[in-house]
Design a protein around this motif. Structure first.
Motif, short mmCIF file in Angstrom:
data_model
loop_
_atom_site.label_atom_id
_atom_site.label_comp_id
_atom_site.label_asym_id
_atom_site.label_seq_id
_atom_site.Cartn_x
_atom_site.Cartn_y
_atom_site.Cartn_z
N ALA A 109 -34.39 -6.39 9.95
CA ALA A 109 -34.12 -6.45 11.25
C ALA A 109 -32.55 -6.53 11.54
O ALA A 109 -32.28 -6.18 12.58
CB ALA A 109 -34.98 -7.77 11.69
N ARG A 113 -30.40 -4.25 13.96
CA ARG A 113 -29.73 -4.43 15.22
C ARG A 113 -28.20 -3.94 15.02
O ARG A 113 -27.58 -3.70 16.24
CB ARG A 113 -29.66 -6.09 15.00
CG ARG A 113 -28.92 -6.54 16.52
CD ARG A 113 -28.33 -8.14 16.04
NE ARG A 113 -27.77 -8.48 17.47
CZ ARG A 113 -26.81 -9.42 17.47
NH1 ARG A 113 -26.49 -10.14 16.48
NH2 ARG A 113 -26.41 -9.90 18.78
N ASP A 124 -30.11 -10.44 19.88
CA ASP A 124 -29.96 -10.98 18.36
C ASP A 124 -31.07 -10.49 17.63
O ASP A 124 -31.82 -9.72 18.07
CB ASP A 124 -30.05 -12.63 18.76
CG ASP A 124 -31.43 -13.24 19.50
OD1 ASP A 124 -32.32 -12.28 19.52
OD2 ASP A 124 -31.20 -14.06 20.27
N ILE A 125 -31.01 -11.08 16.35
CA ILE A 125 -32.13 -10.39 15.49
C ILE A 125 -33.51 -10.83 15.91
O ILE A 125 -34.45 -10.12 15.72
CB ILE A 125 -31.63 -11.04 14.23
CG1 ILE A 125 -30.43 -10.32 13.49
CG2 ILE A 125 -32.80 -10.75 13.00
CD1 ILE A 125 -29.95 -10.89 12.28
N SER A 126 -33.59 -12.00 16.59
CA SER A 126 -34.97 -12.29 16.67
C SER A 126 -35.68 -11.50 17.88
O SER A 126 -36.93 -11.32 17.84
CB SER A 126 -34.90 -13.87 17.33
OG SER A 126 -34.19 -13.72 18.36
N SER A 127 -34.78 -11.13 18.82
CA SER A 127 -35.22 -10.07 19.64
C SER A 127 -35.83 -8.71 19.07
O SER A 127 -36.77 -8.22 19.41
CB SER A 127 -34.38 -9.60 20.74
OG SER A 127 -33.08 -9.19 20.36
N GLU A 129 -36.90 -8.57 15.59
CA GLU A 129 -38.10 -8.96 15.28
C GLU A 129 -39.41 -9.15 16.08
O GLU A 129 -40.49 -8.54 15.81
CB GLU A 129 -37.95 -10.38 14.48
CG GLU A 129 -36.80 -10.20 13.36
CD GLU A 129 -36.51 -11.43 12.87
OE1 GLU A 129 -36.51 -12.59 13.49
OE2 GLU A 129 -36.18 -11.60 11.47
N ALA A 130 -39.20 -9.35 17.32
CA ALA A 130 -40.17 -9.53 18.13
C ALA A 130 -40.72 -8.23 18.59
O ALA A 130 -42.09 -7.98 18.48
CB ALA A 130 -39.76 -10.08 19.58
N ASP A 133 -42.54 -6.72 15.57
CA ASP A 133 -43.82 -7.44 15.41
C ASP A 133 -44.96 -6.90 16.20
O ASP A 133 -46.19 -6.60 16.14
CB ASP A 133 -43.71 -9.12 15.58
CG ASP A 133 -43.10 -9.84 14.64
OD1 ASP A 133 -42.98 -9.49 13.31
OD2 ASP A 133 -42.54 -10.67 14.67
N LYS A 149 -44.04 -4.01 7.34
CA LYS A 149 -43.04 -4.87 6.73
C LYS A 149 -43.44 -4.53 5.36
O LYS A 149 -44.35 -4.93 4.74
CB LYS A 149 -43.17 -6.04 7.04
CG LYS A 149 -42.05 -7.18 6.90
CD LYS A 149 -42.13 -8.50 7.67
CE LYS A 149 -40.93 -9.13 7.49
NZ LYS A 149 -40.92 -10.62 8.18
N GLU A 158 -33.95 -10.21 2.78
CA GLU A 158 -34.67 -10.21 3.76
C GLU A 158 -35.49 -8.67 3.39
O GLU A 158 -35.48 -8.08 2.69
CB GLU A 158 -33.88 -9.39 4.85
CG GLU A 158 -32.82 -10.43 5.41
CD GLU A 158 -33.58 -11.86 6.00
OE1 GLU A 158 -34.60 -11.79 6.68
OE2 GLU A 158 -33.08 -12.98 5.88
#
Length: 221
Positions: A109, A113, A124-127, A129-130, A133, A149, A158
């Motif tokens: 991820a 980015r 950010d990385i979480s976006s 990953e969202a 997912d 994954k 990671e």
């Protein structure tokens, strides 16, 4: 939408159109010559390929039947555009991630980015990953998962993600490749920028020839 699995050349052709639409919009839509050059770039490509004009044209014809590309009108020379986001039925951010995975192979991820900076700026990385997912949990009625994954590769913190547009991928298939260092990423970015500048110059010259009603020396188009 349920798509048949793409072959490697179709995936490279489609992803190259997606990339150039964002990184060199002045040269887009692409002629066959520009598209082949983009497919065979030595940077930002995994694996490296040597796609011929005939292979690229065959891939374009097949992708057109899938409504993933179309030929634009209004130009003496045939030019091609992608229709990925609408054809597959995914939001812009998901299309960006899938395009990068088709061009560069499995990535974390964090790598996605960084590599998406010139395509789309994720907060950010979480976006990232969202959206990954969401692509992994895609409902069967929408065509099923589009990414998977992979198992964590030795020496890596990671896990990497891979696309499924070319068919199933084993979760344990790490396709291990040493992650690029910051210096390597910087150098790769500079080389890619130079390649894009050359593509824009070629397109500008081609447009001049078109306006004059002439064919470029050495080109049959």
């Amino acid at each position: 939408m349920q798509l048949r699995p793409l072959n490697p050349v179709e995936a490279r052709v489609l992803a190259t159109l997606m990339e150039k639409a964002r990184t060199v919009p002045d040269s887009y839509p692409l002629t066959l010559n520009s598209l082949v050059a983009g497919c065979n770039q030595k940077t930002s490509r995994e694996p490296l390929m040597n796609v011929s004009d005939a292979q690229a044209q065959e891939a374009l014809d097949s992708l057109k039947l899938l409504s993933l590309v179309f030929e634009s009108s209004g130009s003496r020379v045939a030019r091609w555009e992608h229709n990925f986001q609408r054809g597959v039925g995914v939001p812009e951010q998901s299309a960006v991630l899938l395009g990068l995975l088709m061009l560069r192979g499995p990535q974390t991820a964090g790598e996605l980015r960084i590599n998406s900076e010139r395509w789309y700026r994720f907060a950010d990385i979480s976006s990232v990953e969202a959206f990954l997912d969401e692509l992994q949990d895609r409902a069967p009625e929408k065509g099923g998962p589009l990414v998977i994954k992979l198992a964590r590769a030795p020496g890596m913190r990671e896990q990497r993600w891979a696309h499924l547009l070319c068919g199933p991928v084993e979760p344990g298939d790490t396709q291990s490749q040493a992650p690029l260092t910051g210096a390597q990423l910087h150098l790769e970015g500079r080389v890619e920028a130079l390649e894009n500048e050359v593509a824009m110059l070629r397109s500008a010259v081609q447009n001049i020839y078109e306006q004059l009603g002439m064919s470029q020396p050495g080109h049959d188009e």
